[in-house]
Design a protein around this motif. Sequence first.
Motif, PDB file in Angstrom:
ATOM      1  N   VAL A   1       0.817  -1.212   0.000  1.00  0.00           N
ATOM      2  CA  VAL A   1       0.000   0.000   0.000  1.00  0.00           C
ATOM      3  C   VAL A   1       0.855   1.269   0.000  1.00  0.00           C
ATOM      4  O   VAL A   1       0.477   2.268  -0.615  1.00  0.00           O
ATOM      5  N   ASN A   2       2.016   1.228   0.649  1.00  0.00           N
ATOM      6  CA  ASN A   2       2.880   2.414   0.703  1.00  0.00           C
ATOM      7  C   ASN A   2       3.492   2.757  -0.646  1.00  0.00           C
ATOM      8  O   ASN A   2       3.996   3.853  -0.835  1.00  0.00           O
ATOM      9  N   ASP A   3       3.475   1.785  -1.572  1.00  0.00           N
ATOM     10  CA  ASP A   3       4.037   2.017  -2.906  1.00  0.00           C
ATOM     11  C   ASP A   3       2.963   2.370  -3.929  1.00  0.00           C
ATOM     12  O   ASP A   3       3.242   2.429  -5.122  1.00  0.00           O
ATOM     13  N   GLN A   4       1.738   2.582  -3.466  1.00  0.00           N
ATOM     14  CA  GLN A   4       0.636   2.932  -4.357  1.00  0.00           C
ATOM     15  C   GLN A   4       0.210   4.383  -4.101  1.00  0.00           C
ATOM     16  O   GLN A   4       0.208   4.832  -2.961  1.00  0.00           O
ATOM     17  N   ARG A   5      -0.167   5.050  -5.183  1.00  0.00           N
ATOM     18  CA  ARG A   5      -0.783   6.367  -5.041  1.00  0.00           C
ATOM     19  C   ARG A   5      -2.012   6.374  -5.942  1.00  0.00           C
ATOM     20  O   ARG A   5      -1.940   5.972  -7.101  1.00  0.00           O
ATOM     21  N   LEU A   6      -3.141   6.809  -5.390  1.00  0.00           N
ATOM     22  CA  LEU A   6      -4.392   6.868  -6.146  1.00  0.00           C
ATOM     23  C   LEU A   6      -4.741   8.329  -6.409  1.00  0.00           C
ATOM     24  O   LEU A   6      -4.698   9.163  -5.496  1.00  0.00           O
ATOM     25  N   ILE A   7      -5.111   8.604  -7.660  1.00  0.00           N
ATOM     26  CA  ILE A   7      -5.357   9.976  -8.094  1.00  0.00           C
ATOM     27  C   ILE A   7      -6.710  10.019  -8.784  1.00  0.00           C
ATOM     28  O   ILE A   7      -6.936   9.303  -9.765  1.00  0.00           O
ATOM     29  N   LEU A   8      -7.603  10.854  -8.267  1.00  0.00           N
ATOM     30  CA  LEU A   8      -8.937  10.985  -8.848  1.00  0.00           C
ATOM     31  C   LEU A   8      -8.853  11.765 -10.153  1.00  0.00           C
ATOM     32  O   LEU A   8      -8.277  12.848 -10.209  1.00  0.00           O
ATOM     33  N   MET A   9      -9.419  11.178 -11.194  1.00  0.00           N
ATOM     34  CA  MET A   9      -9.420  11.816 -12.508  1.00  0.00           C
ATOM     35  C   MET A   9     -10.772  12.494 -12.721  1.00  0.00           C
ATOM     36  O   MET A   9     -11.750  12.067 -12.139  1.00  0.00           O
ATOM     37  N   PRO A  10     -10.893  13.498 -13.527  1.00  0.00           N
ATOM     38  CA  PRO A  10      -9.835  14.084 -14.360  1.00  0.00           C
ATOM     39  C   PRO A  10      -9.076  15.227 -13.688  1.00  0.00           C
ATOM     40  O   PRO A  10      -8.148  15.761 -14.271  1.00  0.00           O
TER      41      PRO A  10
END
Length: 115
Positions: free
Chosen positions: A52-61
Amino acid sequence: MSQPSRPKSPDDQTAMYIRVKRNKTTYFLQCVPSETILQIKEKLQELIDQPVNDQRLILMPNREVLDDSKSLADQKVENDAVVALTLRKDDNEFEEVNIVRPNDFYQSRETDGGF
């Protein structure tokens, strides 16, 4: 522990889906609005074998980086939202967002005479 079935109010925790995309891959995750981003990352960890520490989630757009401690609802992530996944690289930086853009699929509409 299962909950007894009862009528659902609009504010209830109705199941929803989000589309998590990275490169050409899309993961469809079932979730509820009260789940935190950390819980979503834990689901992804099982699928992609990345901590989990190596993941980044970004809301698009709008490219808003989602906060692990906040819920989907807190961050206005709605049903069928597209969320970009980026992973930490060897240099400890996160990779750039690289997903197929939804408008790539609609270009043929403009050239077909409007039918």
